[in-house]
Scaffold this active site. Sequence first.
Site, PDB file in Angstrom:
ATOM      1  N   GLU A   1       0.872  -1.184   0.000  1.00 18.11           N
ATOM      2  CA  GLU A   1       0.000   0.000   0.000  1.00 18.11           C
ATOM      3  C   GLU A   1       0.901   1.223   0.000  1.00 18.11           C
ATOM      4  O   GLU A   1       1.787   1.351   0.850  1.00 18.11           O
ATOM      5  CB  GLU A   1      -0.934   0.043   1.216  1.00 18.11           C
ATOM      6  CG  GLU A   1      -1.890   1.244   1.121  1.00 18.11           C
ATOM      7  CD  GLU A   1      -2.785   1.474   2.344  1.00 18.11           C
ATOM      8  OE1 GLU A   1      -3.637   2.374   2.270  1.00 18.11           O
ATOM      9  OE2 GLU A   1      -2.620   0.776   3.359  1.00 18.11           O
TER      10      GLU A   1
ATOM     11  N   GLU B   1       4.998   4.813   3.599  1.00 17.72           N
ATOM     12  CA  GLU B   1       4.480   6.091   4.098  1.00 17.72           C
ATOM     13  C   GLU B   1       5.645   7.062   4.211  1.00 17.72           C
ATOM     14  O   GLU B   1       6.724   6.690   4.671  1.00 17.72           O
ATOM     15  CB  GLU B   1       3.796   5.868   5.466  1.00 17.72           C
ATOM     16  CG  GLU B   1       3.388   7.109   6.204  1.00 17.72           C
ATOM     17  CD  GLU B   1       2.516   8.068   5.392  1.00 17.72           C
ATOM     18  OE1 GLU B   1       1.490   7.644   4.829  1.00 17.72           O
ATOM     19  OE2 GLU B   1       2.893   9.256   5.311  1.00 17.72           O
TER      20      GLU B   1
ATOM     21  N   ASP C   1       9.462   8.200   0.169  1.00 18.37           N
ATOM     22  CA  ASP C   1       8.596   8.815  -0.819  1.00 18.37           C
ATOM     23  C   ASP C   1       8.418   7.836  -1.979  1.00 18.37           C
ATOM     24  O   ASP C   1       9.410   7.242  -2.433  1.00 18.37           O
ATOM     25  CB  ASP C   1       9.233  10.122  -1.319  1.00 18.37           C
ATOM     26  CG  ASP C   1       8.239  10.961  -2.093  1.00 18.37           C
ATOM     27  OD1 ASP C   1       7.617  10.418  -3.039  1.00 18.37           O
ATOM     28  OD2 ASP C   1       8.063  12.134  -1.758  1.00 18.37           O
TER      29      ASP C   1
ATOM     30  N   ASP D   1      -3.324  11.611  -1.641  1.00 12.96           N
ATOM     31  CA  ASP D   1      -3.378  13.078  -1.596  1.00 12.96           C
ATOM     32  C   ASP D   1      -3.776  13.621  -2.970  1.00 12.96           C
ATOM     33  O   ASP D   1      -3.243  13.179  -3.989  1.00 12.96           O
ATOM     34  CB  ASP D   1      -2.007  13.644  -1.190  1.00 12.96           C
ATOM     35  CG  ASP D   1      -1.659  13.291   0.248  1.00 12.96           C
ATOM     36  OD1 ASP D   1      -2.566  12.907   1.008  1.00 12.96           O
ATOM     37  OD2 ASP D   1      -0.476  13.410   0.613  1.00 12.96           O
TER      38      ASP D   1
ATOM     39  N   LYS E   1      -3.524  21.448  -7.494  1.00 17.48           N
ATOM     40  CA  LYS E   1      -2.996  22.358  -8.534  1.00 17.48           C
ATOM     41  C   LYS E   1      -2.505  21.554  -9.744  1.00 17.48           C
ATOM     42  O   LYS E   1      -1.800  20.552  -9.575  1.00 17.48           O
ATOM     43  CB  LYS E   1      -1.834  23.180  -7.974  1.00 17.48           C
ATOM     44  CG  LYS E   1      -2.287  24.185  -6.940  1.00 17.48           C
ATOM     45  CD  LYS E   1      -1.160  25.071  -6.488  1.00 17.48           C
ATOM     46  CE  LYS E   1      -1.702  26.032  -5.447  1.00 17.48           C
ATOM     47  NZ  LYS E   1      -0.770  26.342  -4.390  1.00 17.48           N
TER      48      LYS E   1
ATOM     49  N   ASP F   1     -12.731   9.182  -2.034  1.00 19.74           N
ATOM     50  CA  ASP F   1     -14.044   9.851  -2.068  1.00 19.74           C
ATOM     51  C   ASP F   1     -13.933  11.136  -2.890  1.00 19.74           C
ATOM     52  O   ASP F   1     -14.919  11.851  -3.048  1.00 19.74           O
ATOM     53  CB  ASP F   1     -14.517  10.202  -0.652  1.00 19.74           C
ATOM     54  CG  ASP F   1     -13.676  11.300  -0.040  1.00 19.74           C
ATOM     55  OD1 ASP F   1     -12.422  11.237  -0.189  1.00 19.74           O
ATOM     56  OD2 ASP F   1     -14.232  12.236   0.544  1.00 19.74           O
TER      57      ASP F   1
ATOM     58  N   THR G   1     -10.485   1.769   5.140  1.00 23.32           N
ATOM     59  CA  THR G   1      -9.296   2.473   5.621  1.00 23.32           C
ATOM     60  C   THR G   1      -9.767   3.533   6.634  1.00 23.32           C
ATOM     61  O   THR G   1     -10.967   3.790   6.766  1.00 23.32           O
ATOM     62  CB  THR G   1      -8.563   3.178   4.457  1.00 23.32           C
ATOM     63  OG1 THR G   1      -9.267   4.372   4.116  1.00 23.32           O
ATOM     64  CG2 THR G   1      -8.443   2.277   3.239  1.00 23.32           C
ATOM     65  N   GLU G   2      -8.799   4.180   7.288  1.00 22.95           N
ATOM     66  CA  GLU G   2      -9.172   5.249   8.235  1.00 22.95           C
ATOM     67  C   GLU G   2      -9.958   6.362   7.528  1.00 22.95           C
ATOM     68  O   GLU G   2     -10.997   6.812   8.003  1.00 22.95           O
ATOM     69  CB  GLU G   2      -7.915   5.857   8.868  1.00 22.95           C
ATOM     70  CG  GLU G   2      -7.527   5.211  10.173  1.00 22.95           C
ATOM     71  CD  GLU G   2      -6.220   4.433  10.058  1.00 22.95           C
ATOM     72  OE1 GLU G   2      -5.588   4.475   8.982  1.00 22.95           O
ATOM     73  OE2 GLU G   2      -5.854   3.773  11.049  1.00 22.95           O
TER      74      GLU G   2
ATOM     75  N   GLU H   1     -11.559   6.185   4.725  1.00 20.03           N
ATOM     76  CA  GLU H   1     -12.839   5.669   4.196  1.00 20.03           C
ATOM     77  C   GLU H   1     -13.903   5.715   5.286  1.00 20.03           C
ATOM     78  O   GLU H   1     -15.050   6.105   5.027  1.00 20.03           O
ATOM     79  CB  GLU H   1     -12.619   4.239   3.701  1.00 20.03           C
ATOM     80  CG  GLU H   1     -13.812   3.636   2.998  1.00 20.03           C
ATOM     81  CD  GLU H   1     -13.448   2.303   2.339  1.00 20.03           C
ATOM     82  OE1 GLU H   1     -12.261   1.920   2.378  1.00 20.03           O
ATOM     83  OE2 GLU H   1     -14.348   1.651   1.796  1.00 20.03           O
TER      84      GLU H   1
HETATM   85  N1  SAM Z   1      -4.307   5.318   2.999  1.00 19.79           N
HETATM   86  C1  SAM Z   1      -4.708   5.904   4.258  1.00 19.79           C
HETATM   87  C2  SAM Z   1      -6.205   5.882   4.391  1.00 19.79           C
HETATM   88  O1  SAM Z   1      -6.890   5.653   3.386  1.00 19.79           O
HETATM   89  O2  SAM Z   1      -6.705   6.093   5.503  1.00 19.79           O
HETATM   90  C3  SAM Z   1      -4.142   7.335   4.400  1.00 19.79           C
HETATM   91  C4  SAM Z   1      -4.677   8.338   3.444  1.00 19.79           C
HETATM   92  S1  SAM Z   1      -3.880   9.930   3.601  1.00 19.79           S
HETATM   93  C5  SAM Z   1      -4.970  11.046   2.842  1.00 19.79           C
HETATM   94  C6  SAM Z   1      -2.599   9.823   2.358  1.00 19.79           C
HETATM   95  C7  SAM Z   1      -1.276   9.334   2.914  1.00 19.79           C
HETATM   96  O3  SAM Z   1      -0.377   9.117   1.840  1.00 19.79           O
HETATM   97  C8  SAM Z   1      -0.598  10.322   3.852  1.00 19.79           C
HETATM   98  O4  SAM Z   1      -0.271   9.690   5.064  1.00 19.79           O
HETATM   99  C9  SAM Z   1       0.635  10.780   3.080  1.00 19.79           C
HETATM  100  O5  SAM Z   1       1.711  11.105   3.923  1.00 19.79           O
HETATM  101  C10 SAM Z   1       0.909   9.584   2.218  1.00 19.79           C
HETATM  102  N2  SAM Z   1       1.611   9.922   0.968  1.00 19.79           N
HETATM  103  C11 SAM Z   1       1.230  10.840   0.066  1.00 19.79           C
HETATM  104  N3  SAM Z   1       2.097  10.911  -0.959  1.00 19.79           N
HETATM  105  C12 SAM Z   1       3.045   9.971  -0.692  1.00 19.79           C
HETATM  106  C13 SAM Z   1       4.220   9.572  -1.377  1.00 19.79           C
HETATM  107  N4  SAM Z   1       4.600  10.154  -2.513  1.00 19.79           N
HETATM  108  N5  SAM Z   1       4.975   8.594  -0.831  1.00 19.79           N
HETATM  109  C14 SAM Z   1       4.618   8.013   0.343  1.00 19.79           C
HETATM  110  N6  SAM Z   1       3.516   8.370   1.050  1.00 19.79           N
HETATM  111  C15 SAM Z   1       2.731   9.347   0.540  1.00 19.79           C
END
Ligand code: SAM
Length: 216
Positions: free
Chosen positions: A43, A68, A95, A117, A121, A153, A192-193, A195
């Site tokens: 994931e 993460e 990353d 995320d 933009k 969503d 997921t959290e 969701e």
């Molecule tokens: N997947 C979880 C959920 O559905 O509850 C978390 C969703 S949260 C909006 C998005 C997560 O993706 C964040 O914790 C963010 O730090 C991580 N994230 C975003 N871009 C990333 C990247 N390029 N590499 C690793 N993690 C990333």
Amino acid sequence: MRLRNITGSREMIGESRFVIQEPKVLRGKWREQFGSGNPIHIEIGMGKGKFLHTLAKQNPDINYIGIEKYSSVLLRAIQKSEEEELPNLLFIRMDAEELLEVFDKGEVDRIYLNFSDPWPKDRHAKRRLPSEQFLNRYDIILKQEGRLEFKTDNRALFDFAVEELAKTCWTAEKITYDLHNDADMREGNVMTEYEEKFSTMGNPICKYVIYRRGKV
Ligand code: SAM
């Protein structure tokens, strides 16, 4: 998701046995790391890790890796593993831009993107995890008949994700704009959290499952 900085979180992650500290060294050797030839599911953007923890408990014959980028969030996933240790669940703090340095060609069996995320933009579109640029990276690390699942969503992000498919070798196998009311696709769904939070607010959840054309 970015939580308030937690003092010492980097150090705690650096010492955790659930976190792979030098993931690039394991490129091509992830099955050896788990000590089994079982499939590897990842994931990307795992957040606090509830989704993967649930799946790892349900499926002991699958090895899971949560990726993460933020320490403060990853720390929550580690705490969950400390409360209930699962031999088939590991984490990487990195990353996703570095995916190709960490996984070899075809080394991954399934990829999950959950509530990624949105990067609203236009100039940041290539940072979106379901963008053409990322789909091309996933094409390399995912085995030929592998599947990628994406839930969100955010309708604008989902529409973007569906449009990106046409620029790539990926095609949708299943698609829904209301997962929780889709009798077929909601079967076995693990929330997921994000969701839980957004569906409680009444937001419909979009999901696709994609594969590569010509690669069944
Ligand atoms: N997947 C979880 C959920 O559905 O509850 C978390 C969703 S949260 C909006 C998005 C997560 O993706 C964040 O914790 C963010 O730090 C991580 N994230 C975003 N871009 C990333 C990247 N390029 N590499 C690793 N993690 C990333």
